[in-house]
Design a protein around this motif. Sequence first.
Motif, PDB file in Angstrom:
ATOM      1  N   UNK A 166       0.822  -1.210   0.000  1.00  0.00           N
ATOM      2  CA  UNK A 166       0.000   0.000   0.000  1.00  0.00           C
ATOM      3  C   UNK A 166       0.856   1.260   0.000  1.00  0.00           C
ATOM      4  N   UNK A 167       2.115   1.144   0.430  1.00  0.00           N
ATOM      5  CA  UNK A 167       2.994   2.310   0.492  1.00  0.00           C
ATOM      6  C   UNK A 167       3.305   2.857  -0.888  1.00  0.00           C
ATOM      7  N   UNK A 168       3.184   2.001  -1.905  1.00  0.00           N
ATOM      8  CA  UNK A 168       3.468   2.443  -3.261  1.00  0.00           C
ATOM      9  C   UNK A 168       2.552   3.560  -3.744  1.00  0.00           C
TER      10      UNK A 168
ATOM     11  N   UNK B 181       6.770  -0.330  -2.169  1.00  0.00           N
ATOM     12  CA  UNK B 181       6.572  -1.769  -1.990  1.00  0.00           C
ATOM     13  C   UNK B 181       7.916  -2.481  -2.001  1.00  0.00           C
ATOM     14  N   UNK B 182       8.126  -3.368  -1.051  1.00  0.00           N
ATOM     15  CA  UNK B 182       9.380  -4.091  -0.844  1.00  0.00           C
ATOM     16  C   UNK B 182      10.481  -3.167  -0.314  1.00  0.00           C
ATOM     17  N   UNK B 183      10.094  -1.958   0.178  1.00  0.00           N
ATOM     18  CA  UNK B 183      11.073  -1.038   0.753  1.00  0.00           C
ATOM     19  C   UNK B 183      10.727  -0.690   2.201  1.00  0.00           C
ATOM     20  N   UNK B 184       9.557  -0.108   2.388  1.00  0.00           N
ATOM     21  CA  UNK B 184       9.185   0.473   3.684  1.00  0.00           C
ATOM     22  C   UNK B 184       9.220  -0.552   4.815  1.00  0.00           C
ATOM     23  N   UNK B 185       8.678  -1.746   4.581  1.00  0.00           N
ATOM     24  CA  UNK B 185       8.640  -2.775   5.625  1.00  0.00           C
ATOM     25  C   UNK B 185       9.496  -3.997   5.294  1.00  0.00           C
ATOM     26  N   UNK B 186      10.170  -3.972   4.161  1.00  0.00           N
ATOM     27  CA  UNK B 186      11.054  -5.084   3.796  1.00  0.00           C
ATOM     28  C   UNK B 186      12.512  -4.768   4.121  1.00  0.00           C
ATOM     29  N   UNK B 187      12.754  -3.678   4.787  1.00  0.00           N
ATOM     30  CA  UNK B 187      14.102  -3.335   5.210  1.00  0.00           C
ATOM     31  C   UNK B 187      14.515  -4.195   6.396  1.00  0.00           C
ATOM     32  N   UNK B 188      15.782  -4.578   6.446  1.00  0.00           N
ATOM     33  CA  UNK B 188      16.282  -5.354   7.575  1.00  0.00           C
ATOM     34  C   UNK B 188      16.210  -4.572   8.877  1.00  0.00           C
ATOM     35  N   UNK B 189      16.061  -3.256   8.779  1.00  0.00           N
ATOM     36  CA  UNK B 189      15.939  -2.448   9.985  1.00  0.00           C
ATOM     37  C   UNK B 189      14.683  -2.818  10.771  1.00  0.00           C
TER      38      UNK B 189
ATOM     39  N   UNK C 254      19.854   3.400   3.107  1.00  0.00           N
ATOM     40  CA  UNK C 254      20.490   3.268   1.792  1.00  0.00           C
ATOM     41  C   UNK C 254      19.449   2.742   0.825  1.00  0.00           C
ATOM     42  N   UNK C 255      19.123   3.527  -0.174  1.00  0.00           N
ATOM     43  CA  UNK C 255      18.025   3.217  -1.092  1.00  0.00           C
ATOM     44  C   UNK C 255      18.531   2.398  -2.276  1.00  0.00           C
ATOM     45  N   UNK C 256      18.496   1.081  -2.139  1.00  0.00           N
ATOM     46  CA  UNK C 256      18.952   0.193  -3.210  1.00  0.00           C
ATOM     47  C   UNK C 256      18.277  -1.171  -3.052  1.00  0.00           C
ATOM     48  N   UNK C 257      17.629  -1.631  -4.115  1.00  0.00           N
ATOM     49  CA  UNK C 257      17.033  -2.967  -4.121  1.00  0.00           C
ATOM     50  C   UNK C 257      18.112  -4.011  -4.400  1.00  0.00           C
ATOM     51  N   UNK C 258      18.016  -5.135  -3.706  1.00  0.00           N
ATOM     52  CA  UNK C 258      18.936  -6.241  -3.936  1.00  0.00           C
ATOM     53  C   UNK C 258      18.138  -7.515  -4.161  1.00  0.00           C
ATOM     54  N   UNK C 259      18.672  -8.395  -4.985  1.00  0.00           N
ATOM     55  CA  UNK C 259      18.077  -9.704  -5.212  1.00  0.00           C
ATOM     56  C   UNK C 259      19.154 -10.769  -5.055  1.00  0.00           C
TER      57      UNK C 259
ATOM     58  N   UNK D 176      14.449  -3.861  -0.813  1.00  0.00           N
ATOM     59  CA  UNK D 176      15.289  -2.705  -0.494  1.00  0.00           C
ATOM     60  C   UNK D 176      15.830  -2.911   0.919  1.00  0.00           C
ATOM     61  N   UNK D 177      16.925  -3.654   1.025  1.00  0.00           N
ATOM     62  CA  UNK D 177      17.396  -4.210   2.295  1.00  0.00           C
ATOM     63  C   UNK D 177      17.695  -3.195   3.382  1.00  0.00           C
ATOM     64  N   UNK D 178      18.206  -2.030   3.034  1.00  0.00           N
ATOM     65  CA  UNK D 178      18.661  -1.080   4.054  1.00  0.00           C
ATOM     66  C   UNK D 178      17.891   0.241   4.015  1.00  0.00           C
ATOM     67  N   UNK D 179      16.712   0.216   3.395  1.00  0.00           N
ATOM     68  CA  UNK D 179      15.879   1.411   3.314  1.00  0.00           C
ATOM     69  C   UNK D 179      15.444   1.833   4.718  1.00  0.00           C
ATOM     70  N   UNK D 180      15.397   3.123   5.054  1.00  0.00           N
ATOM     71  CA  UNK D 180      15.717   4.279   4.205  1.00  0.00           C
ATOM     72  C   UNK D 180      17.166   4.757   4.331  1.00  0.00           C
TER      73      UNK D 180
END
Length: 207
Positions: free
Chosen positions: A42-44, A51-59, A120-125, A114-118
Amino acid sequence: MPSTVVHCALAGLLAAALLDEFDAQAVAVVLVATIVPDLDAFAGFVIPGGHRSVLHTLLFPLTGAALLSYDTRIRESSFVRRRWRARGVRVAWVSIAAVAFAGIGLDLIGGGVNLFYPLYDQFYELSGELVLSNDRGLVQTFVEFGHGGEAARGSTKQVHINSGIDPNRGAEPTNVERIFPVAQSGWQLLLILTSSFVLAVRLWETR
């Protein structure tokens, strides 16, 4: 791309393996926690690439682990232990593990996060292979030393992970197809069936 059902299937196996006092309520807490990262679909609507950033961060799980450690190991009186006893502490730790491995980890190998958002803004696979060859020895392609950047996909400005909630970046036509997957490969279906079987057996044993 792993569906919410697939995420819950892996989380269910973690719950079956790690929960001391196993029951439907404890499993439900773990599954609900696992679903939380997917809510950033929904953040998108507000943050392009959210999506895959706000709550998918390892933080997210790291912050949860830090707060739980502080509450149970440093504070004189633990809120979690006082309210839910040792059982609650165990369920909380398993929930954090489920978020990290089943909620975020599966998406890391299925489209990227997006592992380290916010920070560091970078998607990783995470993609590649680990094999033992009689000719080349132990070969792994998950991390390519000396090359760099193979796992990086771009920032929130460049990457949009589609979902049934937000299929395309920006405005969408009224007839856009919204797909909500359940299982998109044989291994995903097998994981769902295996988890369902294991949870059913464990719940039957504790009835």
